[in-house]
Design a protein around this motif. Structure first.
Motif, PDB file in Angstrom:
ATOM      1  N   SER A  45       0.818  -1.202   0.000  1.00 15.79           N
ATOM      2  CA  SER A  45       0.000   0.000   0.000  1.00 15.79           C
ATOM      3  C   SER A  45       0.857   1.258   0.000  1.00 15.79           C
ATOM      4  CB  SER A  45      -0.917  -0.015   1.226  1.00 15.79           C
ATOM      5  OG  SER A  45      -1.647   1.157   1.326  1.00 15.79           O
ATOM      6  N   GLY A  46       1.864   1.294   0.838  1.00 15.51           N
ATOM      7  CA  GLY A  46       2.686   2.485   0.937  1.00 15.51           C
ATOM      8  C   GLY A  46       3.565   2.738  -0.272  1.00 15.51           C
ATOM      9  N   PHE A  47       4.100   1.677  -0.862  1.00 11.44           N
ATOM     10  CA  PHE A  47       5.029   1.878  -1.980  1.00 11.44           C
ATOM     11  C   PHE A  47       4.309   2.050  -3.308  1.00 11.44           C
ATOM     12  CE2 PHE A  47       8.199   0.730  -5.151  1.00 11.44           C
ATOM     13  CZ  PHE A  47       9.221   1.582  -4.768  1.00 11.44           C
ATOM     14  N   LEU A  48       3.289   1.240  -3.561  1.00 12.81           N
ATOM     15  CA  LEU A  48       2.614   1.313  -4.857  1.00 12.81           C
ATOM     16  C   LEU A  48       1.703   2.527  -4.962  1.00 12.81           C
ATOM     17  CD1 LEU A  48       1.743  -2.442  -5.458  1.00 12.81           C
ATOM     18  CD2 LEU A  48       3.674  -1.135  -6.360  1.00 12.81           C
ATOM     19  N   VAL A 102       2.961   0.469   9.060  1.00 12.70           N
ATOM     20  CA  VAL A 102       3.960   0.187   8.022  1.00 12.70           C
ATOM     21  C   VAL A 102       3.726   1.072   6.804  1.00 12.70           C
ATOM     22  CG1 VAL A 102       4.780  -1.589   6.422  1.00 12.70           C
ATOM     23  CG2 VAL A 102       4.416  -2.154   8.818  1.00 12.70           C
ATOM     24  N   ARG A 103       2.481   1.249   6.429  1.00 12.34           N
ATOM     25  CA  ARG A 103       2.149   2.101   5.277  1.00 12.34           C
ATOM     26  C   ARG A 103       2.650   3.527   5.495  1.00 12.34           C
ATOM     27  NH1 ARG A 103      -2.125   5.795   4.699  1.00 12.34           N
ATOM     28  NH2 ARG A 103      -2.531   6.336   2.546  1.00 12.34           N
ATOM     29  N   GLY A 104       2.405   4.074   6.664  1.00 12.94           N
ATOM     30  CA  GLY A 104       2.849   5.428   6.954  1.00 12.94           C
ATOM     31  C   GLY A 104       4.361   5.572   6.903  1.00 12.94           C
ATOM     32  N   LYS A 110       9.645   6.521   1.181  1.00 14.04           N
ATOM     33  CA  LYS A 110       9.605   6.496  -0.277  1.00 14.04           C
ATOM     34  C   LYS A 110      10.193   7.769  -0.890  1.00 14.04           C
ATOM     35  CE  LYS A 110       5.535   6.655  -2.264  1.00 14.04           C
ATOM     36  NZ  LYS A 110       4.214   6.291  -2.814  1.00 14.04           N
ATOM     37  N   ASN A 111      10.158   8.854  -0.161  1.00 14.22           N
ATOM     38  CA  ASN A 111      10.645  10.134  -0.689  1.00 14.22           C
ATOM     39  C   ASN A 111      12.064  10.476  -0.244  1.00 14.22           C
ATOM     40  OD1 ASN A 111       8.203  10.638  -2.025  1.00 14.22           O
ATOM     41  ND2 ASN A 111       7.289  11.318  -0.099  1.00 14.22           N
ATOM     42  N   GLN A 116      14.948   7.302  -3.929  1.00 19.07           N
ATOM     43  CA  GLN A 116      14.808   7.946  -5.236  1.00 19.07           C
ATOM     44  C   GLN A 116      15.985   7.598  -6.139  1.00 19.07           C
ATOM     45  OE1 GLN A 116      12.113   9.566  -6.321  1.00 19.07           O
ATOM     46  NE2 GLN A 116      11.186   9.054  -4.351  1.00 19.07           N
ATOM     47  N   ALA A 117      17.174   7.472  -5.551  1.00 21.59           N
ATOM     48  CA  ALA A 117      18.349   7.072  -6.334  1.00 21.59           C
ATOM     49  C   ALA A 117      18.220   5.626  -6.804  1.00 21.59           C
ATOM     50  CB  ALA A 117      19.615   7.236  -5.502  1.00 21.59           C
ATOM     51  N   ALA A 118      17.665   4.756  -5.969  1.00 23.13           N
ATOM     52  CA  ALA A 118      17.462   3.361  -6.366  1.00 23.13           C
ATOM     53  C   ALA A 118      16.437   3.257  -7.485  1.00 23.13           C
ATOM     54  CB  ALA A 118      17.022   2.534  -5.158  1.00 23.13           C
ATOM     55  N   ILE A 119      15.394   4.082  -7.413  1.00 25.63           N
ATOM     56  CA  ILE A 119      14.386   4.093  -8.485  1.00 25.63           C
ATOM     57  C   ILE A 119      15.021   4.593  -9.784  1.00 25.63           C
ATOM     58  CG2 ILE A 119      12.240   5.193  -9.256  1.00 25.63           C
ATOM     59  CD1 ILE A 119      11.358   5.203  -6.299  1.00 25.63           C
ATOM     60  N   ALA A 120      15.811   5.650  -9.688  1.00 25.83           N
ATOM     61  CA  ALA A 120      16.464   6.214 -10.875  1.00 25.83           C
ATOM     62  C   ALA A 120      17.511   5.258 -11.440  1.00 25.83           C
ATOM     63  CB  ALA A 120      17.122   7.548 -10.528  1.00 25.83           C
TER      64      ALA A 120
END
Length: 169
Positions: A45-48, A102-104, A110-111, A116-120
């Motif tokens: 829930s938190g990541f997607l 966990v979601r919170g 996530k930010n 963000q570097a791992a996503i990039a």
């Protein structure tokens, strides 16, 4: 006999030690069940986000809208009281609070720059969630599990007091 004997002459300390096995089984197994469910749903829930976040949070709110103890009492009385029924029902109904926690935490992490570097860098969703986010959420999960064991034991004791918990002997 450190704690004395009962009216029949049985050692109270040995009976007490033997009786704690039921509480520990119910406490640890039910917490493991709800920790797995709550952690997986909270991470997803938190990541997607988006549709998955909305769907999982509505399911969580449905579970949280019913009185926890009364639902457990009804389900256990319908299925039949046993150590496994009590354990699985407590485990299945205890996950919403952990899921929200966990979601919170995942939404906050996530930010962060290294996520963000791992996503990039092109890491897959699974790699990001289980290599970078999950280890940072683990302390929150373990603290919740510790308190959850005590809550599960108290719930099982309350059910046993009402006659629908773990049956003797």
């Amino acid at each position: 006999f450190l704690l004395g004997t009962d009216e029949v002459g049985r050692d109270v300390l040995s009976r007490l030690i033997y009786g704690t096995r039921v509480s520990l089984i119910v406490g640890t197994l039910s917490v493991l069940i709800y920790a797995v469910i709550g952690t997986v749903l909270g991470l997803l829930s938190g990541f997607l986000g988006g549709f998955w976040d909305a769907a999982i949070m509505r399911l969580t709110e449905v579970f949280m809208s019913f009185p926890y103890f009364m639902v457990i009492l009804v389900i256990v009385s319908l299925i039949g009281p046993s150590i496994w029924t009590v354990t699985f029902v407590i485990g299945f109904l205890g996950w919403p609070m952990l899921c929200r926690l966990v979601r919170g935490e995942v939404m906050k992490l996530k930010n962060v720059d290294y996520i963000q570097a791992a996503i990039a860098s092109g890491y897959s969703t699974g790699q990001i969630v289980f290599k970078h986010i999950f280890p940072n959420v683990l302390s929150l999960i373990l603290v919740n599990m510790t308190f959850g064991i005590a809550t599960s034991i108290l719930t099982e004791a309350s059910l046993s007091f009402l006659g629908v918990g773990v049956q003797p002997p």
